[in-house]
Design a protein around this motif. Sequence first.
Motif, PDB file in Angstrom:
ATOM      1  N   THR B  43       0.980  58.807   1.793  1.00  0.00           N
ATOM      2  CA  THR B  43      -0.186  58.965   2.662  1.00  0.00           C
ATOM      3  C   THR B  43      -1.310  59.680   1.921  1.00  0.00           C
ATOM      4  O   THR B  43      -2.476  59.283   2.006  1.00  0.00           O
ATOM      5  CB  THR B  43       0.200  59.757   3.925  1.00  0.00           C
ATOM      6  OG1 THR B  43       1.201  59.027   4.618  1.00  0.00           O
ATOM      7  CG2 THR B  43      -0.991  59.964   4.824  1.00  0.00           C
ATOM      8  N   ASP B 158      -1.520  52.684   6.722  1.00  0.00           N
ATOM      9  CA  ASP B 158      -0.572  53.789   6.628  1.00  0.00           C
ATOM     10  C   ASP B 158       0.540  53.591   7.661  1.00  0.00           C
ATOM     11  O   ASP B 158       0.366  53.906   8.826  1.00  0.00           O
ATOM     12  CB  ASP B 158      -1.277  55.130   6.856  1.00  0.00           C
ATOM     13  CG  ASP B 158      -0.364  56.305   6.532  1.00  0.00           C
ATOM     14  OD1 ASP B 158       0.783  56.068   6.118  1.00  0.00           O
ATOM     15  OD2 ASP B 158      -0.813  57.453   6.685  1.00  0.00           O
ATOM     16  N   GLU B 159       1.651  53.089   7.229  1.00  0.00           N
ATOM     17  CA  GLU B 159       2.804  52.831   8.091  1.00  0.00           C
ATOM     18  C   GLU B 159       2.385  52.236   9.429  1.00  0.00           C
ATOM     19  O   GLU B 159       2.730  52.770  10.480  1.00  0.00           O
ATOM     20  CB  GLU B 159       3.584  54.139   8.349  1.00  0.00           C
ATOM     21  CG  GLU B 159       3.834  54.906   7.077  1.00  0.00           C
ATOM     22  CD  GLU B 159       5.246  55.444   6.953  1.00  0.00           C
ATOM     23  OE1 GLU B 159       6.065  55.095   7.816  1.00  0.00           O
ATOM     24  OE2 GLU B 159       5.520  56.163   6.000  1.00  0.00           O
TER      25      GLU B 159
HETATM   26 MG   LIG Z   1       2.944  59.368   5.439  1.00  0.00          MG
END
Ligand SMILES: [Mg+2]
Lengths: 307, 364
Positions: B43, B158-159
């Motif tokens: 991240t 991000d995910e």
């Molecule tokens: Mg993360």
Amino acid sequence: MSQEIASSGWGRFRASSADFLHRKGVMGFLFTLPADIILLLLLAYPFVLGIWLSFTNTIIGRSGSFVGLSNYISLFHSNIFWLTAFNTVFYTCVAVFFKLILGFGLAIILNQDFKGKGLIRAIVLLPWIVPTALSAIAFWWIFDSNFSCINWLLLKIGLLKTPIDFLGNTINARLSVVLVNIWRGIPFFTIGLMAGLQTINQSLYEAADIDGATPWVKFKSITLPLIMPLLSVITTFSIIWTFADFQLIWILTRGGPDNATHIFGTLSFQRAIAGGHLGEGAAISAFIFPVLFISVLITSKYLKREN
Amino acid sequence: MAEVALHHVGKKYGDVQAVEDFTLTIQHGEFMVFVGPSGCGKTTTLRMIAGLEEITSGEILIDGRKVNHLPPKDRDIAMVFQNYALYPHMTVFDNMAFGLKLKKMPRDEIEQRVRQTAGMLGILDFLKRKPRELSGGQRQRVALGRAIVRTPKVYLFDEPLSNLDAKLRVQMRLELKKLHEKMNTTSIYVTHDQIEAMTMGDRIVVMKDGRIQQVGHPLEIYMHPRNRFVAGFIGSPTMNFIEGARIEKENGALFSVTKGMKLPIPKTHFEALAPYAGREIVLGVRPEDLSEGDDPNAPGAVKAYVEVVQPVGNQIYIDVKVGDRNLLAAISPQSAVKVKEEILLKARLENLHFFDPESEKALV
Ligand SMILES: [Mg+2]
Ligand SMILES: Nc1ncnc2c1ncn2[C@@H]1O[C@H](COP(=O)(O)OP(=O)(O)O)[C@@H](O)[C@H]1O
């Protein structure tokens, strides 16, 4: 054995009373009963008594008789009453406006990440946790016509030729009490709104950064709409407390000079307790209620629509 | 389309080195996946590319232009957040239009673009709704739509699928992939899920403790993990690691030997492994490289004792004891394997992995 109990009188009574208790509402009512009684005694009784008194000519130490609307009618013909109504509205509007702006601004600043924010946040709380009576006395001293430290300082550094009479003339006195009220009320806005600001998801601001939002756009399009419900509740509370204020003004000016700082709370107290005219005092304080009721109504309508 | 390049990028939070010496070039139109366990700095790296996080060292270039100090809005990127970060008080339409309005795009063009994107994602019917009136999958699409509608040079994810249920996740994976084929925009996708990484990435970056472990095509990483960490992280179920296996030399041939198991080493590895003769190494065997065998004398045959049987449909996972070690094997669902019985397994010798016990680097 069990059948015996069920068919006996006691068993049947138990069964039916359990039924009764479990019926919707009954149990709940019983559980809240103690609280209801306390509320009734402490809130409803004085409220109703106050309304009743306002229709009588009761004087302290002597029970009065019903006089209908005559207290109200005489108030309507009283200049002091209208001056007080103006003062109350002025006091409330100006003070709440500045408390909101300054409190919100401070909340936004303190919500930033900086060194020593814990200490600063604690300091901001101070005006709120000091008892009003105490801080009012302190301000009385600060504003004193002979010993005011502000005057002393300004005279010393040569900014003033003659001392300011903070509480002695009508305009100054009005501004002074408003100022103290603002000082005292800012923390309520700041702390409340800061808690609200912290619940706003930080990634919304990041998404807005990527979308190209300036700080002002972020405030206008994210912070403000998301904090609005909380802001309206806090503002309503502040309106209520400011409109119904008493302590601060009573200690600083007792409504003077020339009734310039009388608000409903102080005038009512002066007539009812100092002057002994309970009926008339009650009629004055009765004016506080509808205004507050309406502002609460507006807020709850707004909140319902939002949600 | 754009090329994103990172040169020795590092990020420190106080004493924590979140990302270290990150060097990578992402090609035009490539779908690059960062994968690694939680806290490995994925991240942080993504946020540095987005401009949401200052970088401590190194430089980031988008299309050859250094962007180290450029604010996010000037990098022409769009990001899809893990929690979607939809503006809760705005309708779906306004969420998607927000960035376009700020760019001062004409009203009818905004309208047309939002509707087109919403149509592509199947959320046309929800344009007037607020995010809280949508399901998780629908919110996900809105978040995607908000990114797509801006037609940026680079997408950052991000995910984005981690808050969806398993079935929806598989479906969205496919849709994202199709979207990428269609738009062919440079994309960087962060996930902790190695299956997501394998299935979606044109290339994968495996990270650990803020450092790149390996960069490569998914199958390349699967077939040739550069170290023990990558070997264990990529592939499911996890690779079996046999510590203390010895390399032994007999009549010019090499074997890896451990109690109850003697596996001949393919000739192609001789050169690399010869120096390790007589020494202990870590042997890696993927469960899917252990199948049921029939000839106990064939090379790679291993006798094992079955302790647990877990059928998963297309395979049966069996937990077996070989010597004093437990290994996992993924065998054919047709097998009549039974618990507490002997089974003859056969290792696919050309797929064995060998790691240095100290450096944990792959030896071949
Ligand atoms: Mg993360
Ligand atoms: N704002 C921050 N302050 C301090 N440390 C942080 C911050 N953000 C991330 N970290 C640390 O940096 C490391 C990498 O975090 P992150 O990039 O979020 O990992 P990932 O996304 O791979 O799970 C972690 O050790 C995390 O604790």
